[in-house]
Write an enzyme that holds these catalytic residues in place. Sequence first.
Site, PDB file in Angstrom:
ATOM      1  N   ARG A  63       0.820  -1.219   0.000  1.00 18.56           N
ATOM      2  CA  ARG A  63       0.000   0.000   0.000  1.00 18.56           C
ATOM      3  C   ARG A  63       0.852   1.266   0.000  1.00 18.56           C
ATOM      4  O   ARG A  63       0.575   2.228  -0.725  1.00 18.56           O
ATOM      5  CB  ARG A  63      -0.944   0.001   1.208  1.00 18.56           C
TER       6      ARG A  63
ATOM      7  N   ARG B 160      -9.387   0.683  -3.992  1.00 20.91           N
ATOM      8  CA  ARG B 160      -8.131   0.440  -3.295  1.00 20.91           C
ATOM      9  C   ARG B 160      -8.005   1.493  -2.201  1.00 20.91           C
ATOM     10  O   ARG B 160      -8.279   2.673  -2.459  1.00 20.91           O
ATOM     11  CB  ARG B 160      -7.006   0.592  -4.323  1.00 20.91           C
TER      12      ARG B 160
ATOM     13  N   LEU C  65      -6.157   4.061  -0.083  1.00 18.42           N
ATOM     14  CA  LEU C  65      -4.939   4.828  -0.330  1.00 18.42           C
ATOM     15  C   LEU C  65      -4.075   4.877   0.923  1.00 18.42           C
ATOM     16  O   LEU C  65      -4.584   4.853   2.049  1.00 18.42           O
ATOM     17  CB  LEU C  65      -5.311   6.244  -0.766  1.00 18.42           C
TER      18      LEU C  65
ATOM     19  N   ASN D 292     -14.413  11.685  -2.524  1.00 11.11           N
ATOM     20  CA  ASN D 292     -14.865  10.342  -2.893  1.00 11.11           C
ATOM     21  C   ASN D 292     -16.384  10.366  -3.044  1.00 11.11           C
ATOM     22  O   ASN D 292     -17.066  11.130  -2.357  1.00 11.11           O
ATOM     23  CB  ASN D 292     -14.482   9.330  -1.801  1.00 11.11           C
TER      24      ASN D 292
ATOM     25  N   HIS E  76     -19.740   7.888  -2.798  1.00 13.51           N
ATOM     26  CA  HIS E  76     -20.094   6.596  -2.205  1.00 13.51           C
ATOM     27  C   HIS E  76     -21.592   6.358  -2.365  1.00 13.51           C
ATOM     28  O   HIS E  76     -22.393   7.277  -2.128  1.00 13.51           O
ATOM     29  CB  HIS E  76     -19.704   6.586  -0.722  1.00 13.51           C
TER      30      HIS E  76
ATOM     31  N   ASP F  46     -10.495  11.038   4.292  1.00 18.68           N
ATOM     32  CA  ASP F  46      -9.531  11.010   5.396  1.00 18.68           C
ATOM     33  C   ASP F  46      -8.964   9.595   5.491  1.00 18.68           C
ATOM     34  O   ASP F  46      -9.147   8.796   4.572  1.00 18.68           O
ATOM     35  CB  ASP F  46     -10.159  11.526   6.702  1.00 18.68           C
TER      36      ASP F  46
ATOM     37  N   ASP G  37     -14.438   5.575   3.695  1.00 18.16           N
ATOM     38  CA  ASP G  37     -15.805   6.111   3.590  1.00 18.16           C
ATOM     39  C   ASP G  37     -16.202   6.877   4.847  1.00 18.16           C
ATOM     40  O   ASP G  37     -17.293   6.687   5.405  1.00 18.16           O
ATOM     41  CB  ASP G  37     -16.811   4.971   3.314  1.00 18.16           C
TER      42      ASP G  37
HETATM   43  C1  GRF Z   1     -20.161   4.281  -7.770  1.00 19.60           C
HETATM   44  O1  GRF Z   1     -21.413   3.801  -7.371  1.00 19.60           O
HETATM   45  C2  GRF Z   1     -19.466   4.975  -6.626  1.00 19.60           C
HETATM   46  O2  GRF Z   1     -20.337   5.546  -5.696  1.00 19.60           O
HETATM   47  C3  GRF Z   1     -18.696   3.859  -5.988  1.00 19.60           C
HETATM   48  O3  GRF Z   1     -18.272   3.052  -7.053  1.00 19.60           O
HETATM   49  C4  GRF Z   1     -19.190   3.168  -8.118  1.00 19.60           C
HETATM   50  C5  GRF Z   1     -18.391   3.484  -9.342  1.00 19.60           C
HETATM   51  O4  GRF Z   1     -19.202   3.496 -10.503  1.00 19.60           O
HETATM   52  N1  GRF Z   1     -17.604   4.376  -5.196  1.00 19.60           N
HETATM   53  P1  GRF Z   1     -18.601   3.999 -11.876  1.00 19.60           P
HETATM   54  O5  GRF Z   1     -17.365   3.157 -12.184  1.00 19.60           O
HETATM   55  O6  GRF Z   1     -18.273   5.455 -11.745  1.00 19.60           O
HETATM   56  O7  GRF Z   1     -19.689   3.743 -12.894  1.00 19.60           O
END
Ligand code: GRF
Length: 198
Positions: A58, A84, A86, A100, A102, A134, A138
């Site tokens: 990593r 992955r 970081l 990010n 999510h 951070d 998530d």
């Molecule tokens: C998305 O749902 C995002 O929230 C999550 O991974 C997925 C990636 O989708 N972290 P894509 O590759 O952008 O279509």
Amino acid sequence: MAVLASGVGSNLQALLDDPTVGPWVSLAVSDRASALALARARAKGVPAEFVDPGPHDRDSYGLALLDLFARHRIDCVALAGFMRVLSPDVVRAFEGRMLNVHPSLLPAFPGAHAVRDALAWGVKVSGVTVHLVDEEVDHGPIVLQEAVPVLPGDDEQSLHDRIHEAEHRLYPAAVRLLVEGRLKVDGRVVHVLGEEPP
Ligand code: GRF
């Protein structure tokens, strides 16, 4: 800015297609050589690099990313389905400058199977969270969230499709706020400058 993606890259596409954000994207990076995300970037004339995790742990993977970011003069990073974790070096180097997206309303359902976990829990509303990154997965301060209803008969695919639609609106909006310097972080709370209280 650099966008990091491991998979299909529909969020990368939404960033590339946004008239304001698109021109800011100067590098796409993937940990998978075959990621469609890389092809999407190249189709827009954006440099796209596969950084092979194979020879790295990593920390050394993080150093390889930092080296690449330095060569491309990267100021901000958007994670878009980058599967992955970081290294702390990367997180610290881009503190307050890395987002990010999510597919749940955090802090509910962190992790790699957020949509499946939300369905299994039986929630009636899930959604999208864009947050600053951070050192915990998530976990960082929340920038924007949008609720997405769970409908009767939803499966993981149908719910994730609806969540993706929200992501494609929300992520470019959050990136604009970051790059325009409109995010003020106060502990866990992110204030959006210039936003009038209701
Ligand atoms: C998305 O749902 C995002 O929230 C999550 O991974 C997925 C990636 O989708 N972290 P894509 O590759 O952008 O279509």
